[in-house]
Design a protein around this motif. Structure first.
Motif, PDB file in Angstrom:
ATOM      1  N   VAL A  86      -1.711   1.500   3.404  1.00 14.06           N
ATOM      2  CA  VAL A  86      -1.703   0.713   4.640  1.00 14.06           C
ATOM      3  C   VAL A  86      -2.476  -0.593   4.459  1.00 14.06           C
ATOM      4  O   VAL A  86      -2.013  -1.670   4.851  1.00 14.06           O
ATOM      5  CB  VAL A  86      -2.306   1.549   5.804  1.00 14.06           C
ATOM      6  N   MET A  90       0.543  -2.640   2.343  1.00 11.34           N
ATOM      7  CA  MET A  90       1.148  -3.196   3.552  1.00 11.34           C
ATOM      8  C   MET A  90       0.294  -4.306   4.163  1.00 11.34           C
ATOM      9  O   MET A  90       0.703  -4.970   5.106  1.00 11.34           O
ATOM     10  CB  MET A  90       1.373  -2.096   4.598  1.00 11.34           C
ATOM     11  N   LYS A  91      -0.910  -4.472   3.635  1.00 10.29           N
ATOM     12  CA  LYS A  91      -1.806  -5.575   4.033  1.00 10.29           C
ATOM     13  C   LYS A  91      -2.120  -5.557   5.541  1.00 10.29           C
ATOM     14  O   LYS A  91      -2.179  -6.605   6.188  1.00 10.29           O
ATOM     15  CB  LYS A  91      -1.229  -6.924   3.616  1.00 10.29           C
ATOM     16  N   ALA A  92      -2.290  -4.376   6.093  1.00 16.59           N
ATOM     17  CA  ALA A  92      -2.626  -4.264   7.517  1.00 16.59           C
ATOM     18  C   ALA A  92      -4.046  -4.755   7.772  1.00 16.59           C
ATOM     19  O   ALA A  92      -4.881  -4.786   6.859  1.00 16.59           O
ATOM     20  CB  ALA A  92      -2.506  -2.806   7.954  1.00 16.59           C
ATOM     21  N   VAL A  93      -4.311  -5.148   9.008  1.00 14.69           N
ATOM     22  CA  VAL A  93      -5.672  -5.528   9.379  1.00 14.69           C
ATOM     23  C   VAL A  93      -6.551  -4.272   9.251  1.00 14.69           C
ATOM     24  O   VAL A  93      -6.291  -3.246   9.878  1.00 14.69           O
ATOM     25  CB  VAL A  93      -5.725  -6.069  10.824  1.00 14.69           C
ATOM     26  N   GLY A 100      -7.046   3.880  13.057  1.00 16.59           N
ATOM     27  CA  GLY A 100      -5.903   4.791  13.037  1.00 16.59           C
ATOM     28  C   GLY A 100      -6.138   5.970  12.112  1.00 16.59           C
ATOM     29  O   GLY A 100      -5.841   7.119  12.466  1.00 16.59           O
TER      30      GLY A 100
ATOM     31  N   LYS B   3       0.927  -9.001  10.124  1.00 17.38           N
ATOM     32  CA  LYS B   3      -0.061  -7.997   9.711  1.00 17.38           C
ATOM     33  C   LYS B   3      -0.674  -7.334  10.931  1.00 17.38           C
ATOM     34  O   LYS B   3      -0.878  -6.122  10.967  1.00 17.38           O
ATOM     35  CB  LYS B   3      -1.160  -8.664   8.865  1.00 17.38           C
ATOM     36  N   PHE B   6       1.812  -5.022  12.444  1.00 16.18           N
ATOM     37  CA  PHE B   6       1.958  -3.805  11.644  1.00 16.18           C
ATOM     38  C   PHE B   6       0.765  -2.871  11.859  1.00 16.18           C
ATOM     39  O   PHE B   6       0.917  -1.654  12.006  1.00 16.18           O
ATOM     40  CB  PHE B   6       2.082  -4.163  10.162  1.00 16.18           C
ATOM     41  N   SER B   7      -0.431  -3.482  11.907  1.00 19.05           N
ATOM     42  CA  SER B   7      -1.632  -2.666  12.101  1.00 19.05           C
ATOM     43  C   SER B   7      -1.587  -1.946  13.439  1.00 19.05           C
ATOM     44  O   SER B   7      -1.908  -0.764  13.533  1.00 19.05           O
ATOM     45  CB  SER B   7      -2.880  -3.554  12.040  1.00 19.05           C
ATOM     46  N   LEU B  11      -1.501   2.083  14.244  1.00 17.23           N
ATOM     47  CA  LEU B  11      -2.428   2.707  15.195  1.00 17.23           C
ATOM     48  C   LEU B  11      -1.666   3.489  16.253  1.00 17.23           C
ATOM     49  O   LEU B  11      -1.993   4.637  16.567  1.00 17.23           O
ATOM     50  CB  LEU B  11      -3.288   1.621  15.847  1.00 17.23           C
ATOM     51  N   LEU B  14      -0.052   6.647  14.748  1.00 15.90           N
ATOM     52  CA  LEU B  14      -0.955   7.710  14.326  1.00 15.90           C
ATOM     53  C   LEU B  14      -1.668   8.376  15.478  1.00 15.90           C
ATOM     54  O   LEU B  14      -1.976   9.565  15.426  1.00 15.90           O
ATOM     55  CB  LEU B  14      -2.010   7.163  13.355  1.00 15.90           C
TER      56      LEU B  14
END
Lengths: 313, 331
Positions: A86, A90-93, A100, B3, B6-7, B11, B14
């Motif tokens: 992740v 996927m370079k998520a924050v 999460g 991004k 996506f984050s 969240l 999940l």
């Protein structure tokens, strides 16, 4: 008040402080490695919960504590891969995805506990393992060398972490990836690979920290949310430690010793509201953090920044 | 931006449902629906488990065709609990039990919007025409346990591992200390609090601190006590008096007796009242006279309490139940 300074009470305080510091050491050193590579893993708490449940469940079902620990390691590795996928791929924050992961760990550990065990059970965890000769050293022997082996392992990980980070090629790669991933990349270092390795190792250590809360206790049990915020404290300790393993050791001991102290200061009833001792570890940690601005060491420059070749963030 | 999106997606994917268990009931005439909000897990061997088992027993007795229940657990936060309470009310639940003193404000707010629904909460004293409050007299059994512990201690030191100084816990601790003072004022009671209802590891360390200070009989309240009981069972010659439910299965060789609340009778009373058209307006007491509080001795440790001491205990119990011995409450 004088009774507080009796040798047995003081020895009990120091022994408890070392015991309380152990999950912070495992989780804090793992998180430090992850952050050194540029990845903030806020999911430590959730991974601890997964490790706590998996280790207890497997040990309970198999009757083998080491098998439980192995299961925690595997579960930690899986959670680490998920976190790295992740955050790195996927370079998520990272702050948000970490929350999460935390909620996932909280939910999954509770759900699997419900589905598999259904009620609170207890079993014998790892017993104390007194180290011959060393255990006879006055004060130090009782405090440091009459614990269970997971405590010794956590303490040993401090110099090992220090040596890995500052004295090995891998450590150099980790630091360079965390400071300047583009420069590291130009030198042929795989930023993605290094970050995956660090996050997975960090998550395994968080999972072991969780296992310490269950099978690392002489009388072991799993209850929902057993980590009770310790994962977040471990993340905070990394900042307190200025990303140095010795700092993690100092921070974990400071917090835990004050915690052990406040537990004991309450029972001698010196007439102060109990809320004040309960707050003490947090207050002291914040004060020390605030006062230690001189010589401030900033964190890894690329911390929380995803790496994209050719794109500077 | 991608991004961040996506984050947020991660969240959202999940989070839902994993931290909470339970389900929604469908509106169906003739079936009594009971919604329960618990601050901890329904398997905490303590406060939440007691109520869960009480409601389950009532629903089982009524039969699945006549009654259904749904549970929302692990909701210590009153704001989240408020959403769950309103959700149950919107779904047409008939009785909604918010099992914690911290839920009072959201419960009062929602109850005003649903006058046909019965709401209940406790430990509490605030009622209205459609709100029951229930109030376990925790201090009664605690007094008797304190009295007995003071007779049984070898070290003359006892310990109380408290969660936070509020609600049921403070009543229990207050009663325990009065019992000790009545039996033997020279016995010392160490009283301390972890600051948390659910931190078992902290409770374990606190119990260790008590044992380290020579306490040989300990007690405590809330779901955190599982940890404290672990510490007690690690030390030979150290014993525990339990509260909320019969906790002796947790440590059969360490728990002398438990003060168990009979939530089934409380829930049954509310169900009967609701069906008779009385939706609230009463404080339901749990005490020794109405047998909603039961003192359960662990048969494994039966030899630990000599017969003559047990006879004195029974006499004291009768005095407490009749009011001949007054157990004070904190002011």
């Amino acid at each position: 008040m004088s009774e507080f300074f009796q040798a047995t009470v003081l020895l009990g305080l120091l022994t408890a402080g070392v015991r309380l510091a152990t999950p912070f050491l495992f989780a804090g050193l793992g998180e430090m490695l992850s952050q050194r590579s540029g990845v903030l893993n806020l999911g430590v708490e959730g991974i601890m919960l997964i490790g706590a449940f998996v280790s207890f469940f497997v040990a309970f079902e198999s009757g083998n504590l080491y098998l439980g620990l192995l299961a925690a390691i595997l579960a930690g590795a899986f959670m680490g891969l998920l976190t790295a996928f992740v955050s790195v791929t996927m370079k998520a924050v990272q702050g948000i995805s970490g929350i999460g992961i935390h909620i996932l760990g909280l939910g999954l550990s509770g759900l699997f506990f419900r589905l598999t065990m259904g009620s609170i059970s207890t079993m014998r965890g790892f017993p104390r393992l007194a180290i011959p000769i060393l255990k006879d050293i006055p004060v130090l022997g009782r405090v440091l060398f009459n614990q269970n082996w997971m405590v010794y392992a956590a303490l040993l990980l401090v110099p090992i972490s220090w040596a890995v980070i500052y004295k090995t090629t891998f450590g150099l790669k980790v630091r360079s990836v965390g400071e300047n991933p583009h420069a590291a990349d130009s030198l042929g270092i795989s930023v993605t690979r290094v970050r995956y390795i660090c996050v997975v190792i960090g998550s395994i250590m968080a999972s072991i920290a969780g296992a310490f809360l269950t099978i690392g206790q002489h009388e072991a049990a799993f209850v929902n949310n057993i980590a009770a915020g310790r994962g977040f404290i471990a993340v905070a300790l990394v900042y307190f430690a200025k990303w140095n393993p010795l700092g993690v050791l100092a921070g974990a001991f400071l917090f835990s010793m004050i915690d052990a102290f406040q537990l004991r200061i309450q029972i001698i009833d010196i007439g102060i509201p109990y809320e004040i001792p309960v707050m003490l570890p947090y207050i002291v940690t914040i004060v020390v953090l605030a006062l230690s601005t001189r010589g401030r060491v900033l964190g890894p420059t690329a911390l929380t920044k995803p790496f994209v070749r050719g794109v500077h963030t | 931006m991608k991004k961040l999106l996506f984050s947020l997606l991660v969240l959202v994917l999940l989070a839902p449902g994993l931290a909470f268990a339970g389900g929604a009931a469908e509106v169906d005439d003739g079936v009594l629906r009971i919604g329960v909000i618990l601050p901890s897990g329904r398997d905490d061997m303590s406060w939440s488990q007691g109520m869960y088992e009480g409601v389950s027993a009532v629903v089982a007795n009524m039969g699945a065709g006549n009654a259904q229940m749904a549970v929302t657990e692990n909701v210590p936060n009153p704001v989240d609990a408020g959403a769950a309470i309103r959700d149950y009310a919107n779904q047409g639940f008939n009785i909604i039990i918010a099992h914690g003193s911290q839920y009072q404000n959201p419960l009062m707010e929602v109850a005003a919007d649903f006058p046909e629904v019965t709401f209940a909460h406790g430990t509490a004293f605030e009622t209205s025409s459609n709100i029951f409050a229930y109030d376990p007299q925790a201090q009664l059994g605690a007094y008797l346990f304190g009295w007995l512990a003071a007779q049984m201690t070898n070290s003359q030191v006892l310990g109380i591992v408290g969660p936070v100084r509020a609600g049921d816990a403070i009543k229990y601790n207050y009663g325990f200390i009065q019992g000790v003072e009545a039996a033997n004022p020279s016995v010392r009671v160490l009283e301390s609090y972890t600051g948390s209802f659910g931190d078992n590891i902290q409770a374990k360390e606190m119990a260790e601190a008590h044992i380290n200070a020579r306490a040989d009989i300990l007690t405590g309240t809330a779901q955190q006590v599982v940890g404290a009981i672990q510490a007690v069972s690690e030390n030979d010659g150290v014993y525990w008096f339990a509260n909320d439910t019969d906790q002796s299965p947790l440590a059969p060789n360490s728990i002398i007796a438990s003060q168990a609340y009979s939530w089934e009778t409380v829930v049954q009373y509310m169900v009967d009242s609701h069906m008779a058209g009385k939706l609230g307006g009463e404080i339901i007491s749990l005490d020794l006279t109405n047998e909603r509080i039961q003192l359960v001795f662990n048969p494994v440790l039966a030899d630990l309490v000599p017969a003559d001491l047990m006879a004195q205990f029974e006499s004291k119990k009768a005095d407490v139940a009749s009011g001949a011995i007054q157990v004070r409450l904190p002011e």
